[in-house]
Design an enzyme around this catalytic site. Structure first.
Site, PDB file in Angstrom:
ATOM      1  N   ARG B 298       0.824  -1.218   0.000  1.00 18.06           N
ATOM      2  CA  ARG B 298       0.000   0.000   0.000  1.00 18.06           C
ATOM      3  C   ARG B 298       0.851   1.257   0.000  1.00 18.06           C
ATOM      4  O   ARG B 298       0.548   2.225  -0.692  1.00 18.06           O
ATOM      5  CB  ARG B 298      -0.957  -0.028   1.202  1.00 18.06           C
ATOM      6  CG  ARG B 298      -2.064  -1.036   0.983  1.00 18.06           C
ATOM      7  CD  ARG B 298      -3.034  -1.176   2.139  1.00 18.06           C
ATOM      8  NE  ARG B 298      -4.122  -2.067   1.686  1.00 18.06           N
ATOM      9  CZ  ARG B 298      -5.137  -2.473   2.438  1.00 18.06           C
ATOM     10  NH1 ARG B 298      -5.228  -2.088   3.701  1.00 18.06           N
ATOM     11  NH2 ARG B 298      -6.059  -3.262   1.935  1.00 18.06           N
ATOM     12  N   HIS B 441      -6.112  -0.817  -6.901  1.00 20.67           N
ATOM     13  CA  HIS B 441      -5.470  -2.053  -6.424  1.00 20.67           C
ATOM     14  C   HIS B 441      -4.901  -1.934  -5.003  1.00 20.67           C
ATOM     15  O   HIS B 441      -4.798  -0.859  -4.466  1.00 20.67           O
ATOM     16  CB  HIS B 441      -4.445  -2.589  -7.429  1.00 20.67           C
ATOM     17  CG  HIS B 441      -3.221  -1.755  -7.640  1.00 20.67           C
ATOM     18  ND1 HIS B 441      -2.086  -2.258  -8.215  1.00 20.67           N
ATOM     19  CD2 HIS B 441      -2.951  -0.454  -7.370  1.00 20.67           C
ATOM     20  CE1 HIS B 441      -1.179  -1.308  -8.293  1.00 20.67           C
ATOM     21  NE2 HIS B 441      -1.669  -0.212  -7.792  1.00 20.67           N
ATOM     22  N   GLU B 442      -4.598  -3.081  -4.438  1.00 20.22           N
ATOM     23  CA  GLU B 442      -4.161  -3.193  -3.031  1.00 20.22           C
ATOM     24  C   GLU B 442      -5.193  -2.600  -2.078  1.00 20.22           C
ATOM     25  O   GLU B 442      -4.844  -1.988  -1.077  1.00 20.22           O
ATOM     26  CB  GLU B 442      -2.796  -2.519  -2.816  1.00 20.22           C
ATOM     27  CG  GLU B 442      -1.705  -2.885  -3.802  1.00 20.22           C
ATOM     28  CD  GLU B 442      -1.453  -4.381  -3.912  1.00 20.22           C
ATOM     29  OE1 GLU B 442      -1.949  -5.147  -3.090  1.00 20.22           O
ATOM     30  OE2 GLU B 442      -0.766  -4.766  -4.876  1.00 20.22           O
ATOM     31  N   GLY B 443      -6.448  -2.833  -2.361  1.00 18.98           N
ATOM     32  CA  GLY B 443      -7.531  -2.277  -1.544  1.00 18.98           C
ATOM     33  C   GLY B 443      -7.974  -0.962  -2.134  1.00 18.98           C
ATOM     34  O   GLY B 443      -7.210   0.003  -2.135  1.00 18.98           O
TER      35      GLY B 443
END
Lengths: 600, 600
Positions: B298, B441-443
């Site tokens: 993140r 992406h990545e949450g």
């Protein structure tokens, strides 16, 4: 994938319940029409758009036009769609019966255009350019020019372009260098180069009628020396039958981020062969003429941005209803079933924001189209003049506001899809790419801001802005239910503040000249844009609240409650963002003005 | 086209003048380093990025990886660049000397990563995924797993991926269905499907080490039943030498809007052949382990967004200086020469906004990297713990803020170019497309908002937020010159309001549960993000003002004046936008919460 392009219930609400478009049938020009014929035309547009335009939207994007052996190749579906649109009369729709038109009001033609734009902006581009160019020939062309070109453009046999921009000058039209040299035969010889000419080359139509800005030798410097010429791709005989090739050549295709179905071209005039041009109207009046077309094009750009935004909203709404994922924060039981993502409040926020942008934008553009109708055909001369003043003021906003918020809606549509939205397997990324053109073409939004604050606000002694305030006032007073009254009160306060800011800027302009007063023009554009769209939402809310109070069926009730909720979204989440614009404008913030090149 | 990826003067200012990165050399772990070795590593990264990454950025976008005969084909430049990066030690850079690393601080490694990301995010992706996966093996892998995989990953012989997402579950990891069945031989048999696995297939490296989340049969439901497995593309012998193919197969390549150089894959496990997986650490601890990697990822996503934003800013700045067009509003003489567009205030606004976003974002990410260093290597245990708390709180902001404002910067870069920016002949449209992945992406950023307001703010009894307020307080007090003091006072007021809002939300969460309190989490994320970036600008402004007061050369003076002007931009134009967030949060606005599916 949903095949809804624009929600017909919404369109009908806006045209019939908010704008009373049926009343236009009482005007002489539209006396042969009825609400039923209007609806039939809209139905036809929706159907052709779904059947002929939407199916090849993605394919036209993947297989953009190519320059092969001096010609432009593209997928055949584009021509089929263009011809279906032309055959159904949509290019000629606005025009008089006597030239083959349907004498339809702008309100209806705009609505129809929305379906084509939402379905496939790239393919729709060719017809809209032709409509715009044909209007120019109709208004300013000689009878002979109309004879040769207009009728063929209206049937789609010929297409049209607008050729303004040159490589070295971009938006600065006063610096164009294309020249026109008179000949004894009456035509001019055109020499020069144009760039970003949409539809500048294609094999869809038999001929292309370029509307070209050029300077006649010896003309005054700057914009006062610009003339307008018709430059056909093929010369024609006096009856307009196609003859040999004229000396306008495709110098290259430009490869775009989106909107790929419409060719974007670099054109050279008179490089390898004589290029004949035919003066339209008087010499040196070209920019004034072109602005007739440009203003129409600006309204079209705004509405295109709404339509693409609307399409993305329809897609993401359907996806959010279908896609199961996760649970509410309060129900973390992993054994419980996953919920449709529309149940997540943050997804609803992204859908509601889209709804407020695209339905607000639709209201704005249809209001603008009505002003076009009123300016042209209102039985009362004073009303015609007022409509024109208000339209002049609102044109930069109708161009710029949707072209900011349409792409924002598409951005949110991608986010609703999540990872899927980032792939080319789903349609929303193309919407987002296509829509990104709209803040740029037909005058960047920065130029719209300068046009609004540097010119339109002060035009006719501020008549436009006075009319705007009066028009808003009427709807403020019409707010009957409690929520609407609250919103009316927020809007009223914001309008007052905007009025004060305008006074401050007027003073600054007088005292210190335009550089400082116009420094934050983009804030003024945003301020007035948000005020006007909030007003559009109040108008819709007023109607919805009244219908709910009067009582209606369950489907209508849900529809009207949705309108009120979207209005609330705009008033709670969007309108207050102008506070910041007001502060910056009132303080004449000079952060950007004082920044120096060397400090970056 | 400029070859500046990230302004080295700015980077040096941030690392050395604002953050005192040199002080890290006093720590035992970094004792063999000096400011000179740090600078040399940065120079190497910048050079490799310019020479090996930037030149094929556009080409890799135009020729995305293709699935041919069961293999992925891509342009050869990607492998060359990956190997140059690996050979220079950038995958292993953070790691201990004993495993072949350089024991470089995160602060320096982050800075270096910026150049690769700015030059070519698609190609850089493979190395960053490998770094992230290698960290996971290093922290949680058994000695044998480290022996087999880690050393090969650190040299770039093997690469790594993180395989979490499944088609039916997306972000909802509790719903994953991939299973792991234990065998008597010790390995597990993995069966299932994963999607959006970046770098999931390629021929750059000899082997790919997938870090896979799966559920061991009989495991508890939900996230508590998830385990982590190493699933190599090729099995290996005990020394780690490559043997035969494991049963993980490429089901398809996903075609993306941007970031095309990095393959995005659908992978199937155990469909056509046995797929062996090796449990990492304890069973059912997989999500906790994965979050180790995820938190790093993140931070990396946020910084990638800054880097691509920065690159677009560098491009548009150069274009604005070179491109001649138009004149100032006050000088309309058409005979006067056209001016560079940077002279137009609205263009300066767009450049200044970009500067404030990307340099503010850079400050944010480098601050985050310093927290990683402090949490790991600060000599004082209490400081280590505090740094970790603050980092935990800030992680969703470091992910989300730049991934909102990096793309906004790229959007403005396109607008500065005008029509040229919309073409694929210029580099900014690719920046914009590449960067659009980062909010997803990545949450997704929606998930970051829930993580921040639903979890991080309350973690360790609100220790993170207390530490944040204290840290800001120190810089408020350090504001010495008049402008900085004014900004400090705005920031202080905003921090107080945010504190009150947090109290309101804490109460609501207790009384009414999470659904309502979290309804407007996105506003809270924006509020805290803007507060923190304003703080980053105050820190930079404090230093710049002091240097100016102390006196410096002309070049430095221009640089510091630019910093102050960009700080002013952020404080005048950006920070006040949180007023709206504060109102919505304080009122617990329920517009989105109350919206119903049937009303859309």
């Amino acid at each position: 994938m949903t095949d809804v392009l624009i929600n017909r219930r919404d369109l009908s609400f806006q045209l019939n319940e908010v704008l009373d478009t049926a009343a236009l049938c009482n005007r002489e020009r539209f006396s042969e029409h009825s609400p039923e014929t209007f609806e039939a035309v809209i139905e036809t547009a929706d159907r052709i758009a779904r059947e002929k335009f939407a199916p090849h939207n993605a394919e036209a994007d993947r297989n953009e036009p190519r320059f092969v052996d001096g010609k432009v190749e593209m997928i055949p579906d584009v021509k089929v769609a263009f011809e279906a649109l032309a055959e159904a009369g949509f290019i000629a729709g606005r025009h008089d019966y006597e030239v083959g038109g349907m004498q339809l009001p702008e309100s209806i033609m705009t609505a129809c255009a929305g379906f084509f734009m939402a379905a496939n902006a790239g393919t729709a581009g060719y017809s809209f350019l032709t409509t715009a160019a044909s209007n120019l020939v109709r208004v300013f062309g000689s009878p002979q020019q109309q004879e040769k070109y207009l009728s063929r453009m209206l049937t789609g046999q010929y297409s049209g372009t607008m050729a303004l921009t040159e490589p070295h000058a971009g938006s600065s039209l006063s610096d164009i260098r294309t020249t026109a040299t008179p000949t004894e035969a009456g035509h001019y010889l055109i020499r020069g180069a144009k760039i970003y000419i949409s539809g500048g080359e294609q094999e869809i139509t038999e001929n292309i009628v370029h509307m070209v800005l050029a300077k006649i030798k010896g003309a005054p410097a700057g914009v006062k020396g610009i003339s307008l010429f018709i430059v056909p791709k093929y010369r024609t005989d006096d009856e307009g039958n196609r003859l040999d090739r004229n000396g306008v050549a495709l110098a290259g295709l430009i490869h775009k981020l989106g909107y790929r179905g419409t060719t974007s071209t670099a054109l050279s005039f008179g490089d390898d062969a004589e290029c004949h041009g035919y003066l339209v109207g008087e010499p040196h009046q070209g920019l004034r003429y072109m602005f007739h077309m440009m203003n129409e094009a600006r309204l079209g750009v705004g509405f295109g941005a709404v339509a693409i935004g609307y399409r993305g909203y329809m897609h993401s709404l359907e996806y959010a209803r279908d896609r199961l994922q996760g649970r509410k924060p309060s129900s973390k039981d992993p054994a419980s079933p996953q919920v449709p993502i529309i149940e997540h409040t943050d997804v609803r926020r992204m859908l509601l924001a889209q709804k407020s942008y695209v339905e607000g934008g639709l209201a704005l553009c249809l209001y603008g189209a009505r002003l076009v109708d009123d300016a042209a055909s209102h039985p009362d001369a004073a009303q015609r003049r007022d409509a024109q003043h208000l339209l002049d003021l609102m044109t930069p906003i109708i161009k710029a506001w949707p072209s900011e918020y349409g792409p924002k809606a598409n951005d949110l549509a991608i986010q609703v899809y999540g990872g899927a939205g980032y792939t080319r397997e789903y349609p929303v990324e193309q919407c987002w790419r296509d829509n990104r053109l709209n803040p740029i073409h037909e005058g960047t939004n920065g130029i719209q801001a300068m046009d609004l604050l540097g010119r339109k606000v002060w035009q006719a002694e501020g008549e436009g802005i006075q009319l705007l305030i009066k028009a808003i006032q009427r709807d403020l007073e019409a707010a009957s239910d409690q929520r609407c009254q609250q919103w009316a009160s927020s809007l009223s306060e914001t309008v007052q503040q905007a009025g004060q800011v305008t006074q401050v800027l007027a003073g600054a302009m007088m005292k210190e000249g335009p550089d400082k007063a116009l420094a934050n023009a983009s804030c003024y554009l945003h301020l007035l844009g948000h005020i006007i769209v909030a007003w559009m939402w109040l108008r819709q809310a007023n109607v919805a609240a009244k219908k709910l109070a009067d009582g209606c069926g369950a489907a209508d009730e849900a529809f009207y409650l949705g309108k009120l909720q979207a209005a609330q979204y705009f008033f709670h989440w969007e309108l207050p963002t102008v506070a910041q614009d007001i502060v910056l404008l009132r303080n004449q913030d000079d952060t950007c003005l004082q920044m120096r090149d060397g400090w970056f």
